[in-house]
Design a protein around this motif. Structure first.
Motif, PDB file in Angstrom:
ATOM      1  N   GLY A 195       0.794  -1.214   0.000  1.00  0.00           N
ATOM      2  CA  GLY A 195       0.000   0.000   0.000  1.00  0.00           C
ATOM      3  C   GLY A 195       0.831   1.271   0.000  1.00  0.00           C
ATOM      4  O   GLY A 195       2.059   1.265  -0.003  1.00  0.00           O
ATOM      5  N   ARG A 196       0.098   2.391  -0.004  1.00  0.00           N
ATOM      6  CA  ARG A 196       0.703   3.719   0.053  1.00  0.00           C
ATOM      7  C   ARG A 196       0.092   4.480   1.221  1.00  0.00           C
ATOM      8  O   ARG A 196      -0.673   3.937   1.997  1.00  0.00           O
ATOM      9  CB  ARG A 196       0.451   4.458  -1.263  1.00  0.00           C
ATOM     10  CG  ARG A 196       1.201   3.895  -2.463  1.00  0.00           C
ATOM     11  CD  ARG A 196       0.976   4.777  -3.663  1.00  0.00           C
ATOM     12  NE  ARG A 196       1.339   6.171  -3.364  1.00  0.00           N
ATOM     13  CZ  ARG A 196       0.910   7.203  -4.085  1.00  0.00           C
ATOM     14  NH1 ARG A 196       0.114   7.016  -5.115  1.00  0.00           N
ATOM     15  NH2 ARG A 196       1.270   8.438  -3.764  1.00  0.00           N
ATOM     16  N   GLY A 197       0.441   5.758   1.304  1.00  0.00           N
ATOM     17  CA  GLY A 197      -0.147   6.579   2.351  1.00  0.00           C
ATOM     18  C   GLY A 197       0.576   6.494   3.675  1.00  0.00           C
ATOM     19  O   GLY A 197       0.108   7.039   4.669  1.00  0.00           O
ATOM     20  N   GLY A 198       1.734   5.769   3.714  1.00  0.00           N
ATOM     21  CA  GLY A 198       2.479   5.681   4.966  1.00  0.00           C
ATOM     22  C   GLY A 198       1.943   4.657   5.929  1.00  0.00           C
ATOM     23  O   GLY A 198       2.357   4.615   7.094  1.00  0.00           O
ATOM     24  N   GLU A 199       1.027   3.791   5.473  1.00  0.00           N
ATOM     25  CA  GLU A 199       0.404   2.822   6.364  1.00  0.00           C
ATOM     26  C   GLU A 199       1.424   1.865   6.974  1.00  0.00           C
ATOM     27  O   GLU A 199       1.425   1.618   8.182  1.00  0.00           O
ATOM     28  CB  GLU A 199      -0.665   2.037   5.584  1.00  0.00           C
ATOM     29  CG  GLU A 199      -1.320   0.922   6.361  1.00  0.00           C
ATOM     30  CD  GLU A 199      -1.917   1.410   7.651  1.00  0.00           C
ATOM     31  OE1 GLU A 199      -1.830   0.652   8.637  1.00  0.00           O
ATOM     32  OE2 GLU A 199      -2.455   2.531   7.704  1.00  0.00           O
ATOM     33  N   LEU A 200       2.306   1.318   6.142  1.00  0.00           N
ATOM     34  CA  LEU A 200       3.311   0.384   6.645  1.00  0.00           C
ATOM     35  C   LEU A 200       4.281   1.089   7.589  1.00  0.00           C
ATOM     36  O   LEU A 200       4.699   0.522   8.615  1.00  0.00           O
ATOM     37  CB  LEU A 200       4.063  -0.245   5.471  1.00  0.00           C
ATOM     38  CG  LEU A 200       5.028  -1.381   5.813  1.00  0.00           C
ATOM     39  CD1 LEU A 200       4.283  -2.552   6.432  1.00  0.00           C
ATOM     40  CD2 LEU A 200       5.782  -1.830   4.567  1.00  0.00           C
ATOM     41  N   GLU A 201       4.636   2.328   7.260  1.00  0.00           N
ATOM     42  CA  GLU A 201       5.541   3.092   8.118  1.00  0.00           C
ATOM     43  C   GLU A 201       4.942   3.313   9.510  1.00  0.00           C
ATOM     44  O   GLU A 201       5.643   3.200  10.526  1.00  0.00           O
ATOM     45  CB  GLU A 201       5.873   4.445   7.467  1.00  0.00           C
ATOM     46  CG  GLU A 201       6.826   4.359   6.287  1.00  0.00           C
ATOM     47  CD  GLU A 201       6.139   3.977   4.974  1.00  0.00           C
ATOM     48  OE1 GLU A 201       6.799   4.014   3.921  1.00  0.00           O
ATOM     49  OE2 GLU A 201       4.931   3.634   5.000  1.00  0.00           O
ATOM     50  N   ARG A 202       3.658   3.633   9.580  1.00  0.00           N
ATOM     51  CA  ARG A 202       3.016   3.849  10.876  1.00  0.00           C
ATOM     52  C   ARG A 202       2.966   2.554  11.678  1.00  0.00           C
ATOM     53  O   ARG A 202       3.128   2.564  12.896  1.00  0.00           O
ATOM     54  CB  ARG A 202       1.599   4.408  10.685  1.00  0.00           C
ATOM     55  CG  ARG A 202       1.574   5.826  10.144  1.00  0.00           C
ATOM     56  CD  ARG A 202       0.154   6.356  10.027  1.00  0.00           C
ATOM     57  NE  ARG A 202       0.155   7.678   9.402  1.00  0.00           N
ATOM     58  CZ  ARG A 202       0.097   7.880   8.092  1.00  0.00           C
ATOM     59  NH1 ARG A 202       0.000   6.843   7.258  1.00  0.00           N
ATOM     60  NH2 ARG A 202       0.128   9.107   7.592  1.00  0.00           N
ATOM     61  N   THR A 203       2.711   1.441  11.015  1.00  0.00           N
ATOM     62  CA  THR A 203       2.654   0.156  11.701  1.00  0.00           C
ATOM     63  C   THR A 203       4.012  -0.214  12.274  1.00  0.00           C
ATOM     64  O   THR A 203       4.118  -0.668  13.422  1.00  0.00           O
ATOM     65  CB  THR A 203       2.188  -0.944  10.738  1.00  0.00           C
ATOM     66  OG1 THR A 203       0.854  -0.658  10.307  1.00  0.00           O
ATOM     67  CG2 THR A 203       2.210  -2.307  11.405  1.00  0.00           C
ATOM     68  N   MET A 204       5.068  -0.032  11.484  1.00  0.00           N
ATOM     69  CA  MET A 204       6.408  -0.462  11.880  1.00  0.00           C
ATOM     70  C   MET A 204       7.178   0.613  12.657  1.00  0.00           C
ATOM     71  O   MET A 204       8.234   0.328  13.224  1.00  0.00           O
ATOM     72  CB  MET A 204       7.215  -0.852  10.637  1.00  0.00           C
ATOM     73  CG  MET A 204       6.606  -2.003   9.859  1.00  0.00           C
ATOM     74  SD  MET A 204       6.564  -3.523  10.850  1.00  0.00           S
ATOM     75  CE  MET A 204       5.526  -4.572   9.812  1.00  0.00           C
TER      76      MET A 204
END
Length: 729
Positions: free
Chosen positions: A165-174
């Motif tokens: 995905g996009r939108g920073g979703e993975l960054e916020r999770t990790m």
């Protein structure tokens, strides 16, 4: 090298300390494991946590209104109770942090929360406290993974997922940024994995018809998977499968070591609660899947930000990933095929929404479009025929189904949401904000928060901007500036319509921040939130459930079921409506915010009836009964209303009717009919809770038609029964 579970890495005493490369497979599945390390969760279902919860109840009680406290402690239930969640305002949370620390120091070990509490204890200023009827949650906005050596020490972290995905979703999770993504192969942009037949029974069948249909489907398929939102739902379903159908049932724990007991049993159902990833069934292992709940919010923070703060935009990507994972449990290869039956109204609303669907993968759009078309007018026999043809996987399915889906796929294009660009642009500052807050560097934290706020100018992120105004306000308090905090809190409240930024707490003694006033729009916004809950329950993809509910109200108000219909009407208008049968109890009451209307119904009387002193005393005494017996409304301004066709009263009744309103029966019925019509109009544009634009539209409709609680309450107070009824004889 080693292969292990997420919980082996993300825990208080991880086994691995010296990895060079960390490969995280199915990266989105790690989300809850990561968050749990820095979350103190106290649930009503955990007997070991009862004393800790009771201690916190005692601490919070003076700071919550009686309705919120009744909901928190399980003494009140309503149509929106399943999704209800609230948050302790930052000024109150900061003021109580020392006492919260003392309570959890005493109870954390016996509650089984000692490890997560040890991580949060000295960082409560980074956290928020959320609560619902069944749970209390304390956690930071983003998990501080940078403090966890087994995750940060590897030289490289590789995240694997079909939906990064996009939108920073993975960054916020990790809790990491930046994360570099490898491009997706062009062939995956149009072709999905396997073939699914989507069936939507609720589009054409009643609940009474759906249950026997699903039983028949399970018997036809032999083995089936059912995803449900809670253990309670799972327990009920397992009981039905075992006792009524005689089928073997399996829970998640039964399949953790091996799937073989399930895949080698002819008539079996795997019932999995609140878990939409990690359990895969390929080929003939399972060809039928039921999704009985939308994998929307997996913790209270998500639920609060989505439903109360209007920050749905933040979680759209995350929800979509969970939905995609849930509907793909039984299609794990290109040649795989499985039927997916959607039995929950919210799942149907989500997938069948024509405004959301263009953002899906083209082949998934086609599969859903085919399923919707087949389901709209189908009978139970039709659904069984569809399933049989699909499971046979022969020439008939190829001609009537697969080729049509392929043709539809060729016409579909996948849109990209522009809002993801805005969210992606701020994620680095969001993580920097939480890092600074964790380190108690409040000036830097406020600087990073204002950077986020400055980048959220697009109207599509109004709800998320309100959240960051709130976070700026709470950080300003920590930084010693009450003046700036007030400005940010005010901006959070006013920046987007209907956002529930704080709980109904009026003053914080330490900071003097005025958080909410019962006389402002907060009552109306609470009414609209309740309205969202009932509209979501009644569904948005078709009118059948709403029409049935509407008919029950209108026919009930004209019959002997008047009081039941009055409860339904109040619920539909966004009130917490209730009726109990006990000695001296009133007829239904409607409550919202700090206002409560309580009825004395005289619906079976004739027009020439005369109101006597006893009936008048009953009506006047209802507020006292509620204050003594209904703690959830004891704090309210309670006003009694007499609904009657009578136009006369006995002289002895008059003194008791000087603080009771009169609502003539026929007028009440006409008003109800018009009110239901207004709600039907508002419903036409409703998609899901938390839509800021819809809330503004709903607000205008309610006010213009005098259906908002404040207007209704004060309008009725002007219709004193003693002044309107004529004294008989």
């Amino acid at each position: 090298s080693a292969v292990t579970t997420y919980s082996s890495v993300f825990n208080s005493n991880p086994f691995f300390h010296d990895a060079s490369v960390l490969i995280i497979d199915d990266a989105h599945a790690a989300e809850s494991y990561i968050a749990d390390v820095w979350s103190v969760r106290l649930t009503a279902s955990n007997e070991n946590q009862i004393s800790a919860r009771k201690a916190l109840f005692g601490l919070l009680r003076p700071h919550l209104d009686s309705t919120t406290f009744a909901r928190l402690t399980g003494q009140w239930s309503g149509v929106d109770n399943y999704d209800w969640v609230d948050m302790l305002p930052a000024p109150t949370f900061f003021r109580l942090s020392d006492e919260i620390t003392e309570i959890l120091d005493e109870h954390a070990e016996s509650a089984g929360a000692e490890y997560s509490w040890a991580r949060l204890r000295d960082h409560l200023h980074t956290c928020n406290m959320y609560f619902s009827t069944g749970e209390i949650l304390i956690r930071p906005l983003i998990a501080p993974t940078w403090t966890h050596a087994p995750f940060t020490e590897p030289r490289q972290r590789i995240y694997m997922s079909a939906t990064l995905g996009r939108g920073g979703e993975l960054e916020r999770t990790m809790g990491r940024t930046p994360i570099h993504r490898l491009p997706i192969s062009d062939e995956w942009t149009r072709q999905g994995v396997g073939r699914r037949l989507f069936l939507f029974p609720s589009m054409s069948l009643t609940p009474e018809e759906i249950e026997p249909l699903t039983d028949r489907m399970m018997r036809k398929a032999g083995r089936s998977l059912v995803l449900v939102p809670s253990d309670k739902d799972a327990n009920e379903l397992v009981g039905h499968m075992s006792n009524d159908l005689g089928m073997s049932t399996f829970r998640a724990k039964d399949l953790e070591t091996s799937k073989t007991p399930f895949t080698t049993t002819a008539d079996a159902v795997a019932v999995i609660a609140n878990r939409y990833d990690g359990l895969d069934f390929s080929g003939d292992e399972c060809r039928l899947e039921f999704v009985a709940g939308l994998p929307q919010a997996t913790n209270l923070q998500e639920r609060y930000l989505m439903s109360r703060m209007g920050a749905n935009v933040l979680y759209n990507e995350r929800v979509w990933t969970r939905v995609l994972q849930s509907i793909g449990r039984c299609t794990r290869s290109m040649q795989d095929y499985a039927a997916v039956v959607l039995t929950d109204e919210r799942v149907v609303n989500y997938l069948a929404d024509p405004q959301r669907r263009p953002y899906f993968h083209p082949e998934l759009q086609a599969e859903i479009e085919f399923g919707v078309t087949q389901s709209r007018a189908a009978t139970a026999s039709d659904f069984m025929e569809y399933l049989t043809t699909f499971l046979d996987n022969g020439q008939e399915w190829e001609i009537q189904g697969n080729r049509e889906i392929l043709a539809l796929t060729a016409t579909m294009e996948q849109k990209e949401s522009e809002v993801l660009k805005h969210l992606e642009a701020v994620v680095a500052d969001e993580i920097a904000f939480v890092k600074a807050l964790w380190q108690a560097n409040f000036p830097l934290a406020l600087d990073r928060a204002t950077h986020v706020l400055g980048s959220l100018e697009d109207p599509s992120v109004r709800g998320y901007r309100a959240l960051w105004n709130y976070l700026c306000g709470s950080t300003a308090l920590l930084n010693g500036s009450s003046t700036h905090a007030r400005e940010y809190f005010s901006a959070a409240t006013n920046g987007a319509a209907g956002l529930h930024v704080v709980s109904p707490v009026h003053e914080s003694a330490n900071h003097g921040i005025r958080m909410m006033d019962p006389s402002d729009e907060s009552i109306l916004w609470e009414q609209i939130e309740n309205l969202e809950a009932i509209l979501e329950r009644l569904g948005t993809t078709h009118d059948r459930k709403f029409s049935a509910y509407e008919r029950a109200i209108l026919e009930g108000l004209a019959s002997s079921t008047f009081e039941q219909a009055q409860v339904q009407l109040g619920t539909l208008l966004g009130f917490r409506a209730k009726k109990v049968e006990s000695d001296g109890s009133p007829d239904p009451w409607w409550a919202v915010g700090n206002l409560c209307l309580v009825f004395e119904d005289h619906a079976n009387a004739s027009a020439d009836a005369v109101i006597g002193a006893e009936k008048a005393r009953q009506a006047k005494g209802h507020p006292d009964w509620l204050r003594a017996n209904a703690p959830e409304v004891a704090h309210c301004n309670i006003w009694p209303i007499l609904v009657t066709p009578a136009t006369k009263m006995m002289s002895g009744a008059s003194p008791h009717l000087d603080a009771v309103s009169l609502w003539p029966l026929n007028e009440f019925r006409q008003w109800a009919e018009a009110a239901v019509s207004v709600i039907r109009t508002i419903r036409r544009t409703f998609r899901e809770p938390g839509d800021v634009d819809w809330r503004e539209n709903a607000k205008n409709h309610l006010i213009e038609n005098g259906l908002d609680a404040v207007s209704l309450y004060h309008g009725l107070q002007e219709r004193i029964a003693a002044n309107q009824l004529v004294t008989a004889g």
